[in-house]
Design an enzyme around this catalytic site. Structure first.
Site, PDB file in Angstrom:
ATOM      1  N   GLU A  24       0.835  -1.196   0.000  1.00  0.00           N
ATOM      2  CA  GLU A  24       0.000   0.000   0.000  1.00  0.00           C
ATOM      3  C   GLU A  24       0.878   1.257   0.000  1.00  0.00           C
ATOM      4  O   GLU A  24       0.692   2.180   0.776  1.00  0.00           O
ATOM      5  CB  GLU A  24      -0.970  -0.012   1.187  1.00  0.00           C
ATOM      6  CG  GLU A  24      -2.166   0.887   0.984  1.00  0.00           C
ATOM      7  CD  GLU A  24      -3.242   0.727   2.050  1.00  0.00           C
ATOM      8  OE1 GLU A  24      -4.244   1.439   1.920  1.00  0.00           O
ATOM      9  OE2 GLU A  24      -3.096  -0.089   2.979  1.00  0.00           O
ATOM     10  N   TYR A  97       0.121  -7.473  -2.011  1.00  0.00           N
ATOM     11  CA  TYR A  97      -0.863  -6.669  -1.293  1.00  0.00           C
ATOM     12  C   TYR A  97      -2.235  -7.122  -1.773  1.00  0.00           C
ATOM     13  O   TYR A  97      -2.659  -6.815  -2.878  1.00  0.00           O
ATOM     14  CB  TYR A  97      -0.644  -5.179  -1.552  1.00  0.00           C
ATOM     15  CG  TYR A  97      -1.681  -4.291  -0.914  1.00  0.00           C
ATOM     16  CD1 TYR A  97      -2.048  -4.460   0.413  1.00  0.00           C
ATOM     17  CD2 TYR A  97      -2.297  -3.294  -1.638  1.00  0.00           C
ATOM     18  CE1 TYR A  97      -3.010  -3.655   0.997  1.00  0.00           C
ATOM     19  CE2 TYR A  97      -3.250  -2.475  -1.063  1.00  0.00           C
ATOM     20  CZ  TYR A  97      -3.596  -2.666   0.256  1.00  0.00           C
ATOM     21  OH  TYR A  97      -4.555  -1.867   0.845  1.00  0.00           O
ATOM     22  N   ASP A 138       0.566  -8.007   2.853  1.00  0.00           N
ATOM     23  CA  ASP A 138      -0.654  -7.710   3.595  1.00  0.00           C
ATOM     24  C   ASP A 138      -1.736  -8.576   2.980  1.00  0.00           C
ATOM     25  O   ASP A 138      -2.199  -8.321   1.879  1.00  0.00           O
ATOM     26  CB  ASP A 138      -0.990  -6.226   3.471  1.00  0.00           C
ATOM     27  CG  ASP A 138      -2.209  -5.823   4.274  1.00  0.00           C
ATOM     28  OD1 ASP A 138      -2.964  -6.719   4.722  1.00  0.00           O
ATOM     29  OD2 ASP A 138      -2.426  -4.616   4.444  1.00  0.00           O
ATOM     30  N   ASN A 140      -4.718  -9.010   4.206  1.00  0.00           N
ATOM     31  CA  ASN A 140      -6.058  -8.474   4.485  1.00  0.00           C
ATOM     32  C   ASN A 140      -7.022  -9.597   4.841  1.00  0.00           C
ATOM     33  O   ASN A 140      -8.175  -9.606   4.424  1.00  0.00           O
ATOM     34  CB  ASN A 140      -6.587  -7.651   3.304  1.00  0.00           C
ATOM     35  CG  ASN A 140      -6.139  -6.218   3.375  1.00  0.00           C
ATOM     36  OD1 ASN A 140      -6.238  -5.579   4.418  1.00  0.00           O
ATOM     37  ND2 ASN A 140      -5.627  -5.713   2.276  1.00  0.00           N
TER      38      ASN A 140
END
Length: 188
Positions: A24, A97, A138, A140
């Site tokens: 990000e 990501y 990441d 998420n």
């Protein structure tokens, strides 16, 4: 850029990681000043999103890789700067990501499609003889209740849905280890 203004380079100078993966980054190569990393002896590789101020990944490494692969070959993901792979002698670092899905049902569906694509993509890399993968990023996605604040209230929230948790378990069963959870099994 925000992390740079908050002392990231000081941390890097102290910690001296061999490889640093950021997600990000929300900046193009032109907008992100990597000179501080280079002064510390790092090679900088970025895969930003096409949309300014959105998504993107960056990998910094002390040793120059044998090869750098920007993206995964799928424009819907590559346009968002989701994957950057660096191949070294004996291993590869795959910086990713993953979409969050929190902005609504359409993005959650996009995320679920991504999860299934990513698992196939990793298997294809392995079958193609890419060196053993170290996957950083990441995700998420939380695998277990200890990974999330207030898991009971978030059972159906993006990042902790039963489908995502099942995907995470299956992904790890493909032969991967969640290194943080392995080293810190009970840590919140």
């Amino acid at each position: 850029r925000s992390a740079l203004s908050k002392g990231l380079l000081s941390w890097v100078a102290d910690a001296q990681p061999d490889v640093l993966c950021l997600q990000e980054i929300k900046a193009s190569r032109e907008a992100m000043d990597v000179s501080g990393f280079e002064e510390l002896g790092y090679h900088a590789y970025l895969h930003p999103a096409q949309k300014p101020g959105y998504s993107g990944v960056a990998t910094f490494t002390k040793v120059a890789p044998r090869a750098v692969v920007h993206g995964c070959g799928q424009s819907c993901y590559d346009d968002e700067g989701r994957v950057l792979r660096l191949d070294f002698d004996g291993f590869s670092v795959l910086n990713t990501y993953m979409p969050s899905g929190t902005s609504g049902p359409e993005r959650q569906a996009f995320k679920v499609e991504w999860l299934h694509f990513f698992r196939r993509y990793v298997r294809e890399l392995q079958a193609a003889g890419v060196p053993p993968l170290v996957i950083a990023g990441d995700f998420n996605c939380c695998q277990t209740e200890v990974d999330l604040h207030n898991p009971k209230a978030n059972q159906k929230s993006p990042g902790f849905t039963p489908e995502e948790r099942q995907w995470f378990r299956e992904f790890l069963a493909d032969g991967f280890t969640d290194s943080f959870r392995h080293l810190h099994p009970e840590a919140p």
